[in-house]
Structures are given as structure tokens and as C-alpha cells.
Design a protein around this motif. Structure first.
Motif: not given
Ligand code: ZN
Length: 237
Positions: A23-30, A58-62, A78-81
Motif C-alpha cells: 500500500a502506497s500513495e500510488r495505490g493498494i495491491e491485493l 474509495p477506489v477511484i480507478d484500477t 487523504g485516506n489512511p492506508l
């Protein structure tokens, strides 16, 4: 780490559990996901990653990650990761995705009604388009609309089939879309089959039955270049 693509086997999953890998500013991987990453003219999914305490991210894009087998869930700033290893629940914006599935599958049908090489394509929530290498004068909006709607009204069940890279190389006629070559190298390629209508490589998400698409309308036909005659459609309802 590769992300397991749950939508490949079941495009109708609206929710699933998963574990955070990075999880980083770039996005979350699962470790696995139901979110389709942008590709093949289909937009990336939106929705939310829900933490154990109920907080919704909120996921705004994938999008695809650093390698094509990785998926990056882009979250609103702005969301806690979440922490790597954390268990989360995925919630898809299903209404939006289902419209993508209906329009995407409609494009497969249209690519059979218009007999010409496909030179481009794009799907949005409210409309979709294909570009053909064809004389503009051969594109008749009323005929395309009538023939696509006649096929979808037959309520044909769609199927996903897999073939080997070698088999695909032996049958180049399966690849209609000149702008999107199917990914090779994994040893096998995924195809969408609409029995009696269409068979072509595609990694996107499709409806199970053509009846789900409902009637479509042709919005416009226009010249976008020498080899790009664009047909834009929308769902009629
Ligand atoms: Zn497809």
C-alpha cells in the motif's frame, strides 16, 4: 506479487475478501481482486476497499501494476492506508461495471455485424465505440442497430474458452482487433465465444447471456481517419 484475477473466472462477483500485499500513495495491491484494471478499451473498476473496522477506502480507478499480472487499486488521496497483510473486503461499483459488461459484449456482436477489420475501440459507462477499416458508405446505422438487436434478442449464452499460444498462432483469423493484440507468453490465451456468432481473444468482462445487453442504439457514425470509421453505440434503456 501477482494478483489473482477473480473476475476472470466469475465476472459477477460484487464482493470478495482479500489480503493487502502493498500500500502506497500510488495505490493498494491485493493478493486477489474483483476489480478489472484498465485494458482492452475497458475502463478500470471503481468501488471501495473496506477495512475490518468498517472504514471504507474509495477506489477511484484500477490499473495494471508494474507487471501485467499485478493490479493497482488507485485510492482517493487523504485516506489512511491499510497495512500489508491486513484482511479487507472488496466492494465493487457493480452498476457501473455491469454497464461496461453489457456494452463490451455488445461490441463483440457489432464486430460480427460489421464485416471489416477493427482498428480501435473504447468503452465508457454510457456509450462505446468501435473503429473499422471500411468505406464510410458501407456503414448503415439503421442496419447495424437492427442486426445487433436481432442477435442479442436471441438470448445466447456466452462462454469463456482457453487455447494455447500455438493454436492461436495457427488461427490468426481469430484476431479481429488490429489495435489490441492478445497477450502471449503465458502459454494460453483467453477467448470469448458467442456460439454461432463470434469467437475472439479477449481478457475483458462479459455478460453471461446476450439478453442482458438489451437493445442498443447507434449514436453516430463518423470518419476518424483513413482506417478509422467510427461507430458509436449506447444502451437504449
Ligand atoms: Zn471482450
Amino acid at each position: 506479487m501477482a494478483t489473482e484475477l477473480l473476475f476472470r473466472a466469475d465476472a459477477y462477483l460484487k464482493t470478495a475478501t482479500a489480503r493487502v500485499t502493498t500500500a502506497s500513495e500510488r495505490g493498494i495491491e491485493l493478493d486477489r481482486t474483483i476489480f478489472y484494471p484498465t485494458g482492452g478499451g475497458q475502463p478500470g473498476d471503481t468501488g471501495a476497499i473496506v477495512r475490518a473496522g468498517g472504514a471504507r477506502i474509495p477506489v477511484i480507478d484500477t490499473r495494471k501494476g508494474e507487471t501485467p499480472d499485478r493490479v493497482l487499486h488507485v485510492v482517493a488521496p487523504g485516506n489512511p492506508l491499510p497495512e500489508p497483510g491486513e484482511a479487507v473486503t472488496l466492494a465493487l461499483d457493480w452498476e457501473r461495471r455491469h454497464r461496461h459488461m453489457r456494452l463490451h459484449t455488445a461490441l463483440h456482436v457489432m464486430s460480427c455485424v460489421v464485416v471489416a477489420p477493427v482498428t480501435g475501440g473504447q468503452i465508457a459507462q454510457d456509450k462505446a465505440r468501435l473503429d473499422f477499416d471500411i468505406d464510410l458508405g458501407l456503414l448503415d446505422a439503421a442496419r447495424i442497430e437492427r442486426e445487433v438487436n436481432a442477435i442479442t434478442a436471441r438470448g445466447i449464452e456466452t462462454e469463456t474458452v482457453w487455447i494455447s499460444d500455438a493454436e492461436l498462432d495457427a488461427r490468426p483469423e481469430l484476431v479481429k482487433t488490429m489495435s489490441v493484440q492478445p497477450p502471449r507468453g503465458a502459454g494460453r490465451v483467453r477467448l470469448l465465444r458467442i456460439p454461432g456468432v463470434d469467437l475472439q481473444p479477449c481478457g475483458g468482462t462479459h455478460v453471461r447471456n446476450l439478453a442482458e445487453i438489451g437493445p442498443i442504439r447507434v449514436l453516430r457514425i463518423r470518419n476518424e481517419g483513413k482506417r478509422n470509421k467510427r461507430v458509436e453505440i449506447a444502451l437504449a434503456d
